[in-house]
Design a protein around this motif. Structure first.
Motif, short mmCIF file in Angstrom:
data_model
loop_
_atom_site.label_atom_id
_atom_site.label_comp_id
_atom_site.label_asym_id
_atom_site.label_seq_id
_atom_site.Cartn_x
_atom_site.Cartn_y
_atom_site.Cartn_z
N UNK A 106 -85.33 3.91 66.60
CA UNK A 106 -84.49 3.01 67.38
C UNK A 106 -84.73 1.56 66.97
N UNK A 107 -83.63 0.87 66.67
CA UNK A 107 -83.73 -0.56 66.30
C UNK A 107 -82.39 -1.23 66.61
N UNK A 108 -82.41 -2.18 67.49
CA UNK A 108 -81.19 -2.89 67.87
C UNK A 108 -81.37 -4.38 67.58
N UNK A 109 -80.64 -4.87 66.57
CA UNK A 109 -80.71 -6.28 66.18
C UNK A 109 -79.37 -6.98 66.32
N UNK A 110 -78.30 -6.19 66.46
CA UNK A 110 -76.98 -6.77 66.58
C UNK A 110 -76.66 -7.18 68.01
N UNK A 111 -75.42 -7.60 68.22
CA UNK A 111 -74.97 -8.08 69.53
C UNK A 111 -74.42 -6.92 70.34
N UNK A 112 -75.02 -6.63 71.48
CA UNK A 112 -74.61 -5.54 72.34
C UNK A 112 -74.25 -6.10 73.71
N UNK A 113 -73.02 -5.87 74.14
CA UNK A 113 -72.58 -6.39 75.42
C UNK A 113 -73.38 -5.75 76.55
N UNK A 114 -73.59 -6.51 77.61
CA UNK A 114 -74.42 -6.03 78.72
C UNK A 114 -73.86 -4.78 79.40
N UNK A 115 -72.55 -4.53 79.28
CA UNK A 115 -71.96 -3.33 79.90
C UNK A 115 -71.99 -2.12 78.98
N UNK A 116 -72.38 -2.30 77.74
CA UNK A 116 -72.45 -1.18 76.79
C UNK A 116 -73.71 -0.36 77.06
N UNK A 117 -73.65 0.91 76.68
CA UNK A 117 -74.78 1.82 76.86
C UNK A 117 -75.22 2.34 75.50
N UNK A 118 -76.50 2.20 75.19
CA UNK A 118 -77.06 2.68 73.93
C UNK A 118 -78.17 3.67 74.25
N UNK A 119 -78.00 4.92 73.82
CA UNK A 119 -78.94 5.98 74.15
C UNK A 119 -79.56 6.57 72.89
#
Length: 399
Positions: free
Chosen positions: A224-237
């Protein structure tokens, strides 16, 4: 020790994906096939030599800022001829590998031996070169035998002494009109005590559906690695990689394993399911993508479904278009390759779509169909046959 990677073939069985890209550069789990193997061996070989031919310019560009040496096979005269192009650079033990198969970490054991061949167990050994062994040593290799002496098959990975390159000079042209490396291997076995390295980690990439299988298996190793722009309403599982420069917009759901490359835009309201790779500058709007590879600049912007599929570069999927991935009779999906209808062995298999293709709105593509390079499909169509490169599907047929 040096390594020679054979990467000169046209990859005709992989078309339309190889119409614009040499097969070793086709991406699997976010990186080209050949890069997976280079990462595996780069810490124990002194030099890597890639024998290229088809679309050699792309391979030269890919390795431009690396120490990898590119050698050209000017005419496609077979695997023995390809390997022979590297002879002048060989002065020690050499690891020879196919550039269009993916090998696992157990292959690294080969370096512990003086000379060795790698092999894997196959349910259909008659489709491969089959190895006969005694007490862990290779005694013979038989190409596609009617009655295989074992289920151990040649997977195109060999550690050989410089003498092998002399034997390549003695190979005669085969019935197929090519110089086959298996003929040199047979001569080599007669002279040397060749150890067997058996592996379960082998992902052949000879046919389009194998790209889907390989991608799915290799994606299991993501971290798992998140470096991009993720909106607060998005869900990443789960195990999801979102690179810097990627954007995940409102109310989107991403389920791992998945890779979102830099420049890709996801959503709003997108549903990205496991096994999916979105390459740079891919656009996915309110659509569902499952277990699929979408290469650079492709777009699935509106209310569409892409499942168990592989899309080339700059493919546009029109609004409401769908790739069906399951037969009504629940049988395994078949795909036509070079005029032969082949069983993929997969219960779920969608479409293979070449670069620059355009799929019209509200179109459905039946399981296992191929849409060629720069081909197009009219709106509201049901695609029941392969569409050749540069052609159009309209009114239920190819025009």
């Amino acid at each position: 020790m040096k390594a020679v990677i054979l990467a000169a073939g046209e990859g005709t069985r992989m078309r339309p994906l190889t119409e614009d890209t040499p097969k070793p550069l086709l991406p699997v789990a976010g990186k080209p096939i050949i890069q997976h193997n280079i990462n595996l061996i780069k810490d124990f070989v002194d030099e890597i030599i890639v024998v290229a031919g088809y679309e050699i310019g792309q391979i030269e560009d890919f390795f431009e800022n690396t120490p990898v040496k590119i050698v050209e096979q000017r005419e496609a005269q077979g695997t023995a001829h390809a390997a022979l192009q590297a002879r002048e650079y060989i002065d020690d033990r050499t690891l020879i590998m196919n550039g269009d198969d993916i090998y696992g970490s157990s292959i690294r054991q080969i370096k512990e031996h003086d000379t060795a061949f790698a092999a894997a167990r196959s349910k259909n050994p008659e489709n491969f070169g089959v190895l006969e062994t005694i007490d862990g040593e290779v005694k013979s290799i038989v190409e596609k035998p009617d009655e295989p002496p074992s289920n151990l098959v040649n997977i195109g990975c060999y550690l050989v002494k410089p003498r092998f390159f002399e034997l390549l000079e003695n190979v005669e042209v085969s019935q197929r009109g090519e110089y086959e490396i298996t003929d040199a291997l047979s001569m080599y076995i007669a002279e040397e005590d060749v150890k067997l390295i058996e592996t379960e980690e082998w992902l052949p990439c000879s046919y389009p559906w194998q790209m889907i299988e390989a991608n799915q298996k290799l994606m299991q190793n993501l971290n798992h690695r998140v470096e991009g722009e993720v909106h607060e309403t998005a869900v990443v599982k789960g195990d999801v990689v979102i690179e810097k420069g990627a954007t995940v917009k409102e109310h989107s759901v991403i389920e791992g394993p998945a890779i979102i490359r830099s420049g890709a835009e996801v959503g709003p309201d997108a549903y990205i399911r496991g096994g999916t790779v979105l390459h740079s500058n891919v656009e996915v709007g309110k659509a569902e993508i499952k277990n699929s590879v979408l290469r650079e600049e492709s777009a699935v912007p509106h209310f569409s479904y892409v499942g168990d599929s592989y899309l080339g570069k700059n493919v546009n999927i029109g609004a409401g278009a769908k790739t069906a991935n399951l037969r009504n009779d629940d049988a395994t999906v078949r795909m036509a390759v070079k005029g032969e209808l082949m069983d993929t062995g997969l219960r779920k298999m969608g479409a293979v779509i070449g670069s620059e293709a355009k799929i019209g709105v509200n179109t459905s593509i039946k399981p296992g169909r191929k849409i060629g390079f720069d081909a197009s499909v009219d709106s509201a169509e049901k695609v029941g046959k392969n569409v050749p490169s540069g052609r159009t599907w309209k009114d239920g047929d190819i025009v």
